[in-house]
Structures are given as C-alpha cells and as structure tokens.
Design an enzyme around this catalytic site. Structure first.
Site, PDB file in Angstrom:
ATOM      1  N   GLN A   9    -114.201  -0.562  53.243  1.00 10.10           N
ATOM      2  CA  GLN A   9    -115.132  -0.103  52.224  1.00 10.10           C
ATOM      3  C   GLN A   9    -116.551  -0.531  52.574  1.00 10.10           C
ATOM      4  OE1 GLN A   9    -113.873  -1.317  48.382  1.00 10.10           O
ATOM      5  NE2 GLN A   9    -115.635  -0.472  47.295  1.00 10.10           N
ATOM      6  N   SER A  87    -110.357  -5.200  56.266  1.00 10.41           N
ATOM      7  CA  SER A  87    -110.031  -5.091  54.841  1.00 10.41           C
ATOM      8  C   SER A  87    -109.186  -3.840  54.576  1.00 10.41           C
ATOM      9  CB  SER A  87    -111.323  -5.103  54.016  1.00 10.41           C
ATOM     10  OG  SER A  87    -111.056  -5.151  52.646  1.00 10.41           O
ATOM     11  N   LEU A  88    -109.737  -2.842  53.893  1.00  9.34           N
ATOM     12  CA  LEU A  88    -109.044  -1.575  53.694  1.00  9.34           C
ATOM     13  C   LEU A  88    -108.514  -1.023  55.018  1.00  9.34           C
ATOM     14  CD1 LEU A  88    -108.451   1.244  52.314  1.00  9.34           C
ATOM     15  CD2 LEU A  88    -110.826   1.792  52.906  1.00  9.34           C
ATOM     16  N   ARG A 112    -104.443   0.452  45.400  1.00  7.07           N
ATOM     17  CA  ARG A 112    -105.280  -0.714  45.716  1.00  7.07           C
ATOM     18  C   ARG A 112    -106.700  -0.501  45.203  1.00  7.07           C
ATOM     19  NH1 ARG A 112    -108.713  -2.445  50.149  1.00  7.07           N
ATOM     20  NH2 ARG A 112    -108.334  -4.629  50.767  1.00  7.07           N
ATOM     21  N   HIS A 194    -112.294  -9.982  48.300  1.00  9.14           N
ATOM     22  CA  HIS A 194    -111.844 -11.113  49.123  1.00  9.14           C
ATOM     23  C   HIS A 194    -112.290 -12.449  48.535  1.00  9.14           C
ATOM     24  CE1 HIS A 194    -110.407  -8.195  51.953  1.00  9.14           C
ATOM     25  NE2 HIS A 194    -111.593  -7.610  51.939  1.00  9.14           N
ATOM     26  N   GLN A 243    -104.577 -10.846  51.337  1.00 12.12           N
ATOM     27  CA  GLN A 243    -105.845 -10.388  51.895  1.00 12.12           C
ATOM     28  C   GLN A 243    -106.886 -10.131  50.809  1.00 12.12           C
ATOM     29  OE1 GLN A 243    -107.099  -6.512  52.166  1.00 12.12           O
ATOM     30  NE2 GLN A 243    -106.625  -6.330  54.350  1.00 12.12           N
TER      31      GLN A 243
END
Length: 394
Positions: A9, A87-88, A112, A194, A243
């Site tokens: 993202q 991340s994503l 998510r 995060h 995560q």
C-alpha cells in the site's frame, strides 16, 4: 538469479490500470471482481487519489495490478528463484509462488483491507518516512516521544517509516530532523499500519486465514517480520497475522535474498518504490520494475544480459536452439498427468496435464526439463506450464 518483489500500500496511483486494458492479462481484473464482489476495474481506471487512499481500495487495487503484471511476465516464460513482498505485497508473493490460489488471495486481500480500514477508522493514525538518518536514531526518537509512535518499516539504508498517532508522529519527525534527518515525508495511507493500532484487524484476519488453503510455495518467500526465507506452508497463517502489528524488515529481506544468490530484482506492480529501495541497499544489483506492458521488454533485455549458461529465463516460445515451451490451451486450474516427471522423454502429442478439463499436449518431442506450473495452480491461456530440451538437429 532472479527474485520477484511486490509492492504494498502506498504504491497505488490514479489510473494505474490504463496501460494494461488491451493486454491479455487484464482478464484477471474481471476474475478478481467476481471473487470479491467489488468493481476492481473501476478502482484501477476511475478512482481518484482520495478514493485510492482508503485502505480497502488501495490494497485490493495494488494486489490485482501486481497479479496482472506477474501474469504478463510469466507469459514470456520468465522464471524466478525467490520472492518477497512489502506488507500487502507478501500476499502477492505467496500467490505468485502457488501458496495461495488467486481467488482465495483476492478475498483475503479484500478482507485484510476492510479489517485494516475499520481499525484505522476506530483509531486515527498516520505514517511518515524518515530519510537520511540511521535506524537507531529513529527508534530512539520514537522512544523519547510522549504518545503512540513506533518504527513500522525498516526499508533501506537511511529510509525508515514511523507510524502512530498523528501528533506523536509529528513530534518524532521533528526530533528526527534535529538528530540529522534530511527529510520527513508523509505517506499516502490512511492508518498506522504495522503497529499495535492494528490489533483489531489481526483478530479478524486470523478468521479469514483459517478458511483458506495455504500450500508450500514453489520457491522460497522471504517473510516480512523476520526476513527469513520459507518454503513450507506451516507458518504462513501465523506470519501473515503477526505481520499486521510488526515492523516490516524490508532491508533485511533484501539482504536475505542477496545471501541466497539473487542478483536481479524485478518489482511487479504499480510504481517503483521497491526498485528504489533495492538500489539503495544493493548498489551492484540489477533492479527494475514492471508497472506497464512496455516495461516487460526492458526486463527481458536485462535478463538476457544477466542470464547464466543455465538460464533463469526461458524466453518466448523458443528457448535457445534446443529448448521449447509447452503452454496452456486455456485458463483454469492446472493438474499434472500422473505419469509425467522431470527427465522423462515425451513425444509430439503426449498429454502432460489438464487445464479446466482441456488436455495440455506437447507440440514437441524431447526431455522434460521442468514443470513450470504447480499442481492446482490457476494458469492463463498460453501460460508456459513445462519446458523441454529437444534433440539437436544437424
């Protein structure tokens, strides 16, 4: 050795799908819409910057465009030895390696994004990149700030992302500048990802992860939370859930890929954020991005230059003078014929597997050197599924 990396993202851009609409891989967009019940095409073509800023929109659109780019690159026959996603992007990496089925991954990413959007709405947060200062000085600035602020991403040398409550992030940014930071840059995201602010999202995501099958990836995927490559299915549910509230160790992940022998990094998806981080971390590596169809030619040229004698890229329909690709006749789930394996001799017309009930037949005779699609993987029409070495003719 080639690694595929996938953005997260913040890489989204208005109209980022426009260059792909005429490409065969665009069919994945409609499939994504069917899987999650949302108009993904509108996000990729029509959504403005403010709409894409929303987590539920940015994550889904970025993931799908990464899969379009991946599909397009795989149609060339390019293969990779490792994968990682920021991340994503970790969901993209797992999908690329067959650990997640495409439709399951679309639904997971949509869930998510929704969970993180709700968590962000309940607990206002922001993120900012701190540039030109050592990691430990940023961490010290966070610890010294009164309020909720943490290091969220260790991205590259001199590039750390902090996240938390807006006031606390601003105070930490000022402290980092006093400590020598060259620049503080706000990120186009709508929450403090995060960090502990995402605890409610983690609980919801765990339920969604429990409902999908996760298989062993076909090549190692480097995990965000500890930068370790993993090639089994066992830990990924826990890793993906954890995560959400843990820092992304991206710089360490890049070093892990380098330690495994990776010399070329291809970022698949919108933007060039990861490409820039790679160049900062590994100055001697080849790093490039595929965000439009035109970028594929650049990737192929780079791989042709970098390819060793035993190539990591099986380019096009003809592989050198003695190698050939077997491609899928249609889109669907691939199953390998029970009697086909590496090293086997096959003849013209032999069936090596099935896709959506259609036979996958070889147009060539030769030795099976590798199976390029995993059992149960969703493949597209003309996607390479196996490669042969054919006899040399004088």
């Amino acid at each position: 050795m080639l690694a595929f990396t996938f953005p997260g993202q913040g890489s989204q851009q208005q109209g980022m799908g426009a260059a792909w609409t005429a490409h065969e891989s665009w069919e994945l967009v409609e499939e994504a819409s069917d899987s999650c019940g949302r108009d993904v095409e509108a996000l990729l073509l029509e959504a403005d910057a403010d709409e894409l800023r929303h987590t539920r929109n940015s994550q889904l659109s970025t993931f799908v465009l990464s899969m379009v780019a991946l599909d397009a690159v795989e149609r060339t026959g390019a293969t990779f030895s490792s994968a990682a996603g920021h991340s994503l992007g970790e969901y993209s990496a797992l999908t690329a390696t067959g650990a997640l089925a495409y439709d399951d991954a679309v639904r997971l990413v949509a869930e998510r994004g929704e969970a993180m959007q709700i968590a962000a709405d309940e607990h206002e947060g922001t993120m900012a990149a701190v540039l030109g200062i050592d990691d430990n000085l940023v961490a010290e600035a966070c610890d010294a700030t009164q309020g909720d602020v943490w290091v969220a991403n260790y991205n590259a040398p001199g590039q750390v992302v902090i996240a938390g409550a807006p006031d606390a992030v601003a105070v930490t940014g000022d402290a980092a500048k006093e400590a020598g930071a060259k620049r503080i840059m706000q990120l186009p995201v709508g929450g403090a990802f995060h960090t502990p602010f995402m605890l409610p999202a983690r609980d919801r995501l765990r339920k969604a992860l429990a409902e999908v099958e996760i298989r062993a990836p076909s090549v190692p995927v480097v995990a965000n939370i500890d930068a370790k490559p993993r090639d089994s299915a066992n830990e990924w549910r826990s890793l993906l859930a954890q995560q959400l509230i843990s820092p992304v160790l991206w710089r360490a992940s890049l070093w892990s890929l380098a330690d495994s022998g990776v010399t070329t990094y291809a970022e698949l998806g919108p933007g060039k954020v990861l490409t820039g981080m790679t160049k900062r971390t590994h100055k001697s590596a080849t790093a490039l991005s595929v965000s439009t169809p035109a970028d594929i030619d650049t990737l192929m040229e780079a791989l042709a230059v970098d390819a060793p004698a035993a190539p990591t890229v099986l380019g096009g329909e003809n592989l050198y003078v003695t190698e050939r690709l077997i491609v899928s006749p249609c889109a669907g789930v691939f199953t390998l014929a029970a009697d086909v394996s590496g090293g086997q001799q096959i003849s013209v017309g032999d069936v090596i597997g099935h896709v959506a009930g259609e036979e996958v037949r070889s147009a060539f005779a030769g030795t099976v050197m590798g199976i390029m699609a995993t059992e149960g993987e969703r493949v597209t029409a003309r996607q390479p599924v196996a490669w042969l070495r054919t006899p040399i003719r004088n």
